[in-house]
Design a protein around this motif. Structure first.
Motif, short mmCIF file in Angstrom:
data_model
loop_
_atom_site.label_atom_id
_atom_site.label_comp_id
_atom_site.label_asym_id
_atom_site.label_seq_id
_atom_site.Cartn_x
_atom_site.Cartn_y
_atom_site.Cartn_z
N UNK A 27 -2.88 23.18 11.43
CA UNK A 27 -1.54 22.59 11.32
C UNK A 27 -0.88 22.31 12.68
N UNK A 28 -1.10 23.18 13.66
CA UNK A 28 -0.50 22.91 14.97
C UNK A 28 -1.17 21.71 15.64
N UNK A 29 -2.46 21.50 15.39
CA UNK A 29 -3.14 20.31 15.90
C UNK A 29 -2.56 19.06 15.25
N UNK A 30 -2.32 19.12 13.95
CA UNK A 30 -1.75 17.98 13.24
C UNK A 30 -0.33 17.68 13.75
N UNK A 31 0.45 18.72 14.02
CA UNK A 31 1.79 18.52 14.57
C UNK A 31 1.73 17.73 15.87
N UNK B 264 -0.12 9.29 6.14
CA UNK B 264 -1.54 9.17 5.79
C UNK B 264 -1.69 8.13 4.69
N UNK B 265 -2.61 7.21 4.88
CA UNK B 265 -2.88 6.15 3.94
C UNK B 265 -3.67 5.08 4.66
N UNK B 266 -3.85 3.94 4.11
CA UNK B 266 -3.23 3.42 2.90
C UNK B 266 -4.00 3.79 1.64
N UNK B 267 -3.28 3.79 0.51
CA UNK B 267 -3.84 3.99 -0.81
C UNK B 267 -3.42 2.79 -1.67
N UNK B 268 -4.24 2.46 -2.66
CA UNK B 268 -3.96 1.32 -3.52
C UNK B 268 -2.82 1.56 -4.50
N UNK B 269 -2.57 2.83 -4.85
CA UNK B 269 -1.52 3.14 -5.81
C UNK B 269 -0.83 4.45 -5.43
N UNK B 270 0.33 4.68 -6.03
CA UNK B 270 1.03 5.94 -5.79
C UNK B 270 0.22 7.11 -6.34
N UNK B 271 -0.46 6.90 -7.47
CA UNK B 271 -1.32 7.96 -8.03
C UNK B 271 -2.45 8.31 -7.07
N UNK B 272 -3.05 7.30 -6.44
CA UNK B 272 -4.10 7.57 -5.45
C UNK B 272 -3.54 8.33 -4.26
N UNK B 273 -2.33 7.98 -3.82
CA UNK B 273 -1.70 8.69 -2.71
C UNK B 273 -1.42 10.14 -3.10
N UNK C 207 0.84 -1.20 0.00
CA UNK C 207 0.00 0.00 0.00
C UNK C 207 0.87 1.24 0.00
N UNK C 208 0.32 2.33 -0.52
CA UNK C 208 1.03 3.60 -0.61
C UNK C 208 0.55 4.57 0.46
N UNK C 209 1.46 5.39 0.94
CA UNK C 209 1.21 6.41 1.97
C UNK C 209 1.92 7.70 1.57
N UNK C 210 1.53 8.79 2.21
CA UNK C 210 2.32 10.01 2.10
C UNK C 210 2.53 10.57 3.50
N UNK C 211 3.59 11.34 3.65
CA UNK C 211 3.95 11.93 4.93
C UNK C 211 3.73 13.42 4.86
N UNK C 212 3.08 13.98 5.88
CA UNK C 212 2.88 15.42 5.94
C UNK C 212 4.14 16.09 6.50
#
Length: 75
Positions: free
Chosen positions: A64-68, A36-45, A25-30
């Motif tokens: 953004x401070x809440x997410x941090x 954040x993920x999972x996604x089925x493909x890099x394009x979906x991510x 599965x694909x993920x991305x990092x903030x």
């Protein structure tokens, strides 16, 4: 070669890969360090990441401070 982004000045900041694959599965990092993920493909991510960035720009300025905080709690 990495270059400065729009609005950046000075020396080039360190860049990290935003997308990664784990267990098929694909993920991305903030920027805040939240994966954040999972996604089925890099394009979906990539599409999810674009949606997330749009959300950040239209959200409450304090979000953004809440997410941090979540990034620190997980690490």
């Amino acid at each position: 070669m990495t270059t400065l982004r729009q609005g950046e000045t000075g020396s080039l900041p360190e860049r990290n890969e935003r997308f990664f694959k784990k267990d098929d599965y694909w993920y991305y990092t903030t920027r805040e360090g939240v994966d954040i993920g999972p996604f089925d493909s890099e394009d979906d991510a990539a599409a999810g990441c674009s949606d997330f960035i749009e959300f950040i720009f239209t959200s409450d300025p304090n979000f953004p401070s809440t997410l941090e905080q979540y990034g620190r709690d997980v690490a």
